[in-house]
Design an enzyme around this catalytic site. Structure first.
Site, PDB file in Angstrom:
ATOM      1  N   GLY A 182     -21.448 -14.282  23.453  1.00 49.60           N
ATOM      2  CA  GLY A 182     -21.232 -14.702  24.835  1.00 49.60           C
ATOM      3  C   GLY A 182     -19.713 -14.962  25.109  1.00 49.60           C
ATOM      4  O   GLY A 182     -19.151 -14.247  23.926  1.00 49.60           O
ATOM      5  N   GLU A 225     -27.789  -7.039  27.428  1.00 50.16           N
ATOM      6  CA  GLU A 225     -27.716  -8.432  27.210  1.00 50.16           C
ATOM      7  C   GLU A 225     -28.620  -9.185  28.367  1.00 50.16           C
ATOM      8  O   GLU A 225     -29.801  -9.578  28.641  1.00 50.16           O
ATOM      9  CB  GLU A 225     -26.932  -9.620  27.527  1.00 50.16           C
ATOM     10  CG  GLU A 225     -25.784  -9.156  29.359  1.00 50.16           C
ATOM     11  CD  GLU A 225     -24.447  -9.931  28.610  1.00 50.16           C
ATOM     12  OE1 GLU A 225     -24.343 -11.167  28.994  1.00 50.16           O
ATOM     13  OE2 GLU A 225     -23.415  -8.965  28.993  1.00 50.16           O
TER      14      GLU A 225
END
Length: 266
Positions: free
Chosen positions: A11, A74
């Site tokens: 991330g 994701e």
């Protein structure tokens, strides 16, 4: 370390890893600043293990370190991971909203095992760290959380009860009328500023999550993401506001690793 398979969620602030070793799932996390060193180490120690990537930096990891890796979206990986952990905890929902509180916040829908992003905000962990540093000069996550736990948001915020005073408010007086509305000088403590910031983050996330839940006629909101880890003040406020709007807040153990776990399980 000889894992059978590895899932990596890269991330904006953290790199989270889930790996299977001798039939058990384990988790690790690294600051994104440690990305190159940690991935070079992984490439040497687990060269034969299949790797699945997700997150904003997945393409970078594939290009620089793991050319044979698979990349999955994701939101799909987080939904897979959340569903698995819910079942492990004895919970099962056919449909649910799940809010991923990372650097920012993504609000997603699980509809019968199909995962999609339905809303989101730039308010999240990055806001806590960046604005928290501006307000308190503190740059450590654990310290900011501690400050928030010791402060009172109402010392920095204008509350509904303040607006209506000396009369009784027409709605819940403990609701915020204006975040940071009382800050006019240096008399507000660092603790109260951190508490106000945490309150603003919680209110924003719950507002958007609850709107998505109402729109999709869903009662259960699953809150996951790294910003919740070891952050009792934020979790308590999210729970309070979610219950206040008539929905069911759910927090799951290891929820910070849903993306990495979903990648591992995909």
């Amino acid at each position: 370390m000889k894992p059978a398979k590895i899932g990596i969620d890269a991330g904006g602030s953290l790199l989270k890893m889930a790996f299977e070793e001798q039939g058990q799932i384990h988790y690790k996390s690294y600051l994104i600043d440690e990305l190159d060193s940690s991935m070079n180490w992984l490439k040497m120690t687990a060269a034969e293990a299949p790797i699945v990537l997700t997150g904003g930096k997945a393409e970078y990891l594939k290009k620089e370190f793991f050319q044979n890796a698979l990349i999955i979206p994701e939101f799909e990986s987080s939904g897979i991971g959340a569903s698995y952990l819910l079942k492990q905890g004895g919970l099962s929902y056919e449909n649910f909203i799940f809010s991923i509180i990372g650097t920012g916040t993504s609000i997603c829908l699980n509809s019968g095992g199909k995962f999609s992003r339905v809303s989101g905000s730039g308010i999240g962990g990055g806001t806590l760290m960046g604005l928290g540093r501006l307000l308190t000069d503190e740059k450590d996550f654990t310290r900011l959380v501690s400050l928030a736990g010791s402060g009172k948001a109402e010392n920095a915020d204008i509350m509904v009860k303040d607006i209506y005073s000396p009369f009784d408010p027409q709605i819940d007086g403990s609701l915020t009328a204006s975040n940071f509305g009382k800050i006019k000088d240096d008399q507000v403590s660092q603790e109260d500023k951190a508490a106000s910031l945490t309150n603003m983050i919680a209110e924003t996330i719950v507002l958007l999550s609850s709107q998505a839940a109402v729109h999709h006629q869903i009662d259960d909101i699953i809150y996951i993401g790294s910003t919740l880890r070891n952050n009792a003040p934020l979790k308590q406020l999210i729970k309070k506001y979610t219950v206040m709007v008539g929905q069911n807040p759910v927090f799951i153990q290891d929820g910070a690793y849903c993306g990495a776990l979903g990648a591992l399980l995909s």
